[in-house]
Design a protein around this motif. Structure first.
Motif, short mmCIF file in Angstrom:
data_model
loop_
_atom_site.label_atom_id
_atom_site.label_comp_id
_atom_site.label_asym_id
_atom_site.label_seq_id
_atom_site.Cartn_x
_atom_site.Cartn_y
_atom_site.Cartn_z
N ALA A 204 43.81 60.22 24.81
CA ALA A 204 44.88 59.84 25.74
C ALA A 204 45.27 58.38 25.54
CB ALA A 204 44.42 60.08 27.18
N ALA A 205 44.28 57.51 25.33
CA ALA A 205 44.57 56.08 25.15
C ALA A 205 45.34 55.83 23.86
CB ALA A 205 43.26 55.29 25.16
N PHE A 206 44.93 56.50 22.76
CA PHE A 206 45.58 56.27 21.48
C PHE A 206 46.96 56.94 21.42
CE2 PHE A 206 41.05 55.75 19.90
CZ PHE A 206 41.14 54.36 19.83
N VAL A 207 47.15 58.03 22.14
CA VAL A 207 48.48 58.63 22.23
C VAL A 207 49.45 57.63 22.85
CG1 VAL A 207 49.86 60.35 23.46
CG2 VAL A 207 47.79 61.05 22.27
N LYS A 208 48.99 56.95 23.89
CA LYS A 208 49.83 55.97 24.57
C LYS A 208 50.18 54.81 23.63
CE LYS A 208 50.05 53.15 28.78
NZ LYS A 208 49.34 52.76 30.03
N LEU A 209 49.18 54.32 22.88
CA LEU A 209 49.42 53.23 21.94
C LEU A 209 50.36 53.66 20.82
CD1 LEU A 209 45.84 51.68 21.62
CD2 LEU A 209 47.87 50.56 22.57
N ALA A 210 50.18 54.89 20.34
CA ALA A 210 51.05 55.40 19.28
C ALA A 210 52.50 55.48 19.75
CB ALA A 210 50.57 56.76 18.81
N ALA A 211 52.69 55.91 21.00
CA ALA A 211 54.04 56.00 21.57
C ALA A 211 54.68 54.62 21.67
CB ALA A 211 53.99 56.68 22.92
N GLN A 212 53.85 53.59 21.84
CA GLN A 212 54.34 52.21 21.95
C GLN A 212 54.39 51.50 20.60
OE1 GLN A 212 51.47 50.63 24.69
NE2 GLN A 212 52.42 51.56 26.50
N ASN A 213 54.05 52.25 19.51
CA ASN A 213 54.00 51.67 18.17
C ASN A 213 53.05 50.48 18.12
OD1 ASN A 213 54.69 51.63 15.46
ND2 ASN A 213 56.45 50.26 15.76
N ALA A 214 51.91 50.64 18.78
CA ALA A 214 50.98 49.51 18.92
C ALA A 214 49.55 49.87 18.52
CB ALA A 214 51.00 49.02 20.37
N LEU A 215 49.37 50.90 17.70
CA LEU A 215 48.02 51.28 17.30
C LEU A 215 47.32 50.18 16.51
CD1 LEU A 215 48.21 55.04 16.24
CD2 LEU A 215 46.71 54.04 17.96
N ASP A 216 48.11 49.34 15.81
CA ASP A 216 47.51 48.28 15.01
C ASP A 216 46.76 47.28 15.87
OD1 ASP A 216 50.27 47.69 15.86
OD2 ASP A 216 49.89 45.73 14.94
N GLN A 217 47.07 47.22 17.17
CA GLN A 217 46.39 46.28 18.06
C GLN A 217 44.93 46.67 18.28
OE1 GLN A 217 48.68 45.92 21.68
NE2 GLN A 217 50.58 45.38 20.59
N ARG A 218 44.63 47.94 18.08
CA ARG A 218 43.25 48.40 18.25
C ARG A 218 42.82 49.19 17.01
NH1 ARG A 218 42.82 51.23 24.06
NH2 ARG A 218 40.71 51.62 23.26
N LEU A 219 43.27 48.73 15.84
CA LEU A 219 43.04 49.48 14.62
C LEU A 219 41.56 49.71 14.31
CD1 LEU A 219 44.33 50.90 12.18
CD2 LEU A 219 44.16 48.72 10.95
N PRO A 220 40.68 48.69 14.35
CA PRO A 220 39.27 48.96 14.02
C PRO A 220 38.66 50.03 14.92
CG PRO A 220 39.70 46.60 14.03
CD PRO A 220 40.93 47.25 14.59
N GLU A 221 38.98 49.97 16.22
CA GLU A 221 38.45 50.97 17.15
C GLU A 221 39.04 52.35 16.86
OE1 GLU A 221 38.49 51.97 21.95
OE2 GLU A 221 39.18 50.01 21.22
N PHE A 222 40.34 52.38 16.57
CA PHE A 222 41.00 53.64 16.27
C PHE A 222 40.41 54.27 15.00
CE2 PHE A 222 44.93 55.71 14.33
CZ PHE A 222 44.81 56.87 15.09
N CYS A 223 40.23 53.47 13.96
CA CYS A 223 39.68 53.99 12.71
C CYS A 223 38.27 54.52 12.89
CB CYS A 223 39.68 52.88 11.65
SG CYS A 223 41.34 52.43 11.08
N ALA A 224 37.45 53.79 13.64
CA ALA A 224 36.06 54.22 13.84
C ALA A 224 35.98 55.47 14.71
CB ALA A 224 35.26 53.08 14.48
N SER A 225 36.73 55.50 15.78
CA SER A 225 36.66 56.64 16.71
C SER A 225 37.28 57.89 16.11
CB SER A 225 37.36 56.29 18.02
OG SER A 225 36.76 55.18 18.65
N ALA A 226 38.39 57.73 15.38
CA ALA A 226 39.09 58.89 14.83
C ALA A 226 38.59 59.26 13.44
CB ALA A 226 40.60 58.61 14.77
#
Length: 626
Positions: free
Chosen positions: A69-91
């Motif tokens: 849910a959190a990363f869907v929201k960031l993706a919609a805002q085109n802001a996944l790069d702000q939490r990229l290390p966490e996104f890469c590790a979790s996903a």
């Protein structure tokens, strides 16, 4: 009463979300996770009651409901790069590690064993003597990133040894900036460097510039690599008496590009040897720009350069231009298995007297433009013409050369699918980095097009012209390529998208199959009991193969006129079962390229024969369920 009604509604809701969780962990039983949704989607879209393949379900997104849910929201805002290390590790994605600068100075010998992801800045600078050893450095790592900046600069007699550096890595990125610049004496030894790596990107900038009598040795450099690129810019520029040896450079590699810009420019008495450079390579591209230009007394030897390679193209621009008394020798140069292309522009132009250029046993299809006849002596011995090249090619179509490009057993004829046949099994192990699908809810919000490469680079923090950009660009180009005649194709980054594509082609009564394990890889196997899928009739299937991308991406395509077999594979000696393989035979190869590895291996051409191959580990074939 209201409380009881609420509980009843919740019970009904959770009952409707229930799925089969046999073999999954407690954490995956949450019905709101992406994996649980993908399983429900499977049950909804696929009518077959056959078991779901565990290997494919294991690739569903591991994100929790909250993370998704959190990363869907960031993706919609085109802001996944702000939490990229966490996104890469979790996903469970493939992303570049963060490499911080290091300004340490080392005044003692150092031994770096099994080391990775480091920025070496000012390392060994101004150091007298000493030995540094990098052994098994970044071995077998996905996307190792190492940066050597001002390494051994202005040192005296400093020896550096890189042994088995970045071997068997995926998407390797190594940078050597102003390496050994201004050094006196010493040696740099690169042995088994980036051997058997996948998509290496190696950059040597201002390497050994202004150095005095330094020796560099590249042995088994990028050997057996895949689709890599090496760049040597201002290498040895303004040096005095440097000696550089490239031995077995890029041997057996697949589609490698090497660029030598301003190499040994204005250098005094350089001695460079390229021995076994590009031997047995597949379609290598090498560019020498301003190589040894303005040098004094240079000695350059190219021995067995691009010998027995497949196709290939080399460009020598302003090579030895304005040089003084250069001695350049090409021996067994460009004797390609299939005709390559070589261009020599402004070669030895305006050089001073005494320059010698010799071509011995030189290949076909070469262009010499603006090369100097007045101030340089050119000799051509055993210059190969077209007919000679073709006769050599035909006589050497089998044996060591073919086996170097096309692994034995990778392609075979349908007649091999008979019980009792003993045949070589190729290496069917999955050599791709481990990644997971993204949930469709996230994937649908991400850019996926070459036209949006800048957005992708920003999102995944990919540097310009680096390994990550090249990896993404090549996969996108393949995805955006127009389908061949009769082919239906789609690249999928979610399990739901794969299900949609397979069912759109084959209908909803489908099953997915893959070879059971990797037993028998690189060995001889015996064909045991065999069964034709769909009764052994000519059918249609959807094959899915992995592509290199930050998240798990499959190139799925449907081609008509195939037959599939499921085969018990036996040990030839004990006759015991060792694997259960899936083989697919393409009956119509008329639109395949004449240079396809299958024809190189089997000795035929498009439309003349059928071609079979095994389904490798983690690849798959969807078919109509029997």
């Amino acid at each position: 009463m209201n409380e009881q009604l609420t509980l009843l509604c919740l019970f009904i809701l959770f009952s409707s979300l229930s799925v089969s969780f046999a073999g999954v962990t407690d954490g995956e039983k949450n019905p709101f996770t992406p994996k649980a949704y993908a399983i429900r989607y499977w049950d909804k879209e696929i009518r077959s009651t056959l078991p779901k393949p565990p290997f494919l379900l294991s690739k569903a997104s591991p994100l929790s409901a909250a993370e998704s849910a959190a990363f869907v929201k960031l993706a919609a805002q085109n802001a996944l790069d702000q939490r990229l290390p966490e996104f890469c590790a979790s996903a469970k994605l493939l992303c570049f590690p963060e490499v911080g600068s290091s300004f340490e100075k080392h005044d003692k010998d150092a031994n770096f064993a099994v080391y990775r992801d480091k920025n070496f800045t000012n390392y060994g600078t101004g150091r007298p003597g000493g030995v540094d050893s990098f052994k098994n450095y970044s071995e077998g790592e996905n996307i190792p990133v190492n940066d050597f900046r001002r390494y051994s600069r202005d040192s005296a007699g400093h020896k550096d040894s890189f042994l088995s550096y970045s071997t068997e890595g995926n998407v390797v990125q190594q940078s050597f900036h102003t390496y050994a610049a201004g050094a006196t004496g010493g040696a740099g030894d690169f042995k088994h460097y980036s051997e058997e790596t996948n998509v290496p990107n190696l950059v040597f900038t201002s390497y050994s510039d202004d150095a005095n009598g330094r020796t560099q040795s590249f042995t088994s450099y990028s050997e057996n690599g895949n689709a890599g690129e090496q760049s040597f810019s201002s290498y040895g520029k303004n040096g005095n008496g440097p000696t550089n040896a490239f031995t077995s450079y890029g041997t057996g590699s697949n589609v490698v590009g090497s660029g030598f810009s301003n190499y040994a420019e204005n250098t005094n008495a350089p001695n460079d040897t390229f021995k076994g450079y590009g031997v047995d390579m597949n379609n290598p591209t090498n560019t020498f720009s301003n190589y040894a230009a303005g040098g004094n007394g240079a000695v350059e030897k190219f021995s067995n350069y691009r010998d027995k390679a497949n196709v290939g193209a080399d460009t020598f621009t302003s090579y030895a231009k304005s040089a003084n008394a250069a001695d350049v020798g090409f021996s067994n140069y460009g004797k390609s298995f299939n005709e390559g292309t070589d261009k020599f522009t402004s070669y030895a132009k305006s050089s001073n007297g005494g320059t010698k250029v010799g071509f011995t046993s030189y290949g076909v299809n070469n262009t010499f433009k603006e090369y100097s006849k007045e101030t340089a002596t050119f000799s051509f011995a055993k210059y190969t013409n077209v007919s000679t090249t073709l006769s050599v090619s035909a006589s050497e179509v089998s044996g060591r050369m073919v086996n170097k490009w096309v692994e034995p057993g990778k392609f075979f004829r349908e007649e091999m699918m008979k019980e009792g046949t003993v045949m070589p099994m190729p290496d069917i192990r999955d050599k791709m980095p481990e990644r997971s699908f993204l949930p469709r809810s996230i994937l649908s919000k991400l850019p996926f097009s070459i036209s949006k490469m800048d957005e992708l680079k920003r999102m995944f923090r990919a540097s310009d012209n680096g390994s990550m950009e090249r990896m993404m660009r090549e996969s996108l180009e393949e995805c955006e390529r127009a389908p061949s005649r009769g082919e239906t194709k789609r690249c999928v980054g979610s399990l739901e998208d794969m299900i949609d594509f397979a069912t759109s082609v084959l209908g909803r009564n489908v099953v997915v199959r893959s070879t059971e394990n990797v037993n028998g890889s690189k060995k001889s196997v015996m064909v045991g009991p065999i069964k034709g899928i769909n009764g052994g009739k000519v059918t249609q299937s959807v094959s899915c193969h992995q592509s290199l991308f930050p998240y798990l991406l499959y190139y799925c395509h449907a081609v008509p006129k195939v037959r599939l077999y499921q085969v018990d594979l036996l040990d030839p000696k004990s006759k015991s079962k060792m694997n259960h393989g899936i083989a697919i035979c393409h009956l119509d190869t008329s639109d395949w390229s004449p240079s396809h590895g299958a024809f190189v291996s089997l000795g035929s051409g498009p439309g003349r024969i059928e071609v079979c191959h095994w389904i490798f580990q983690n690849d798959m074939a969807w078919t109509i369920a029997d």
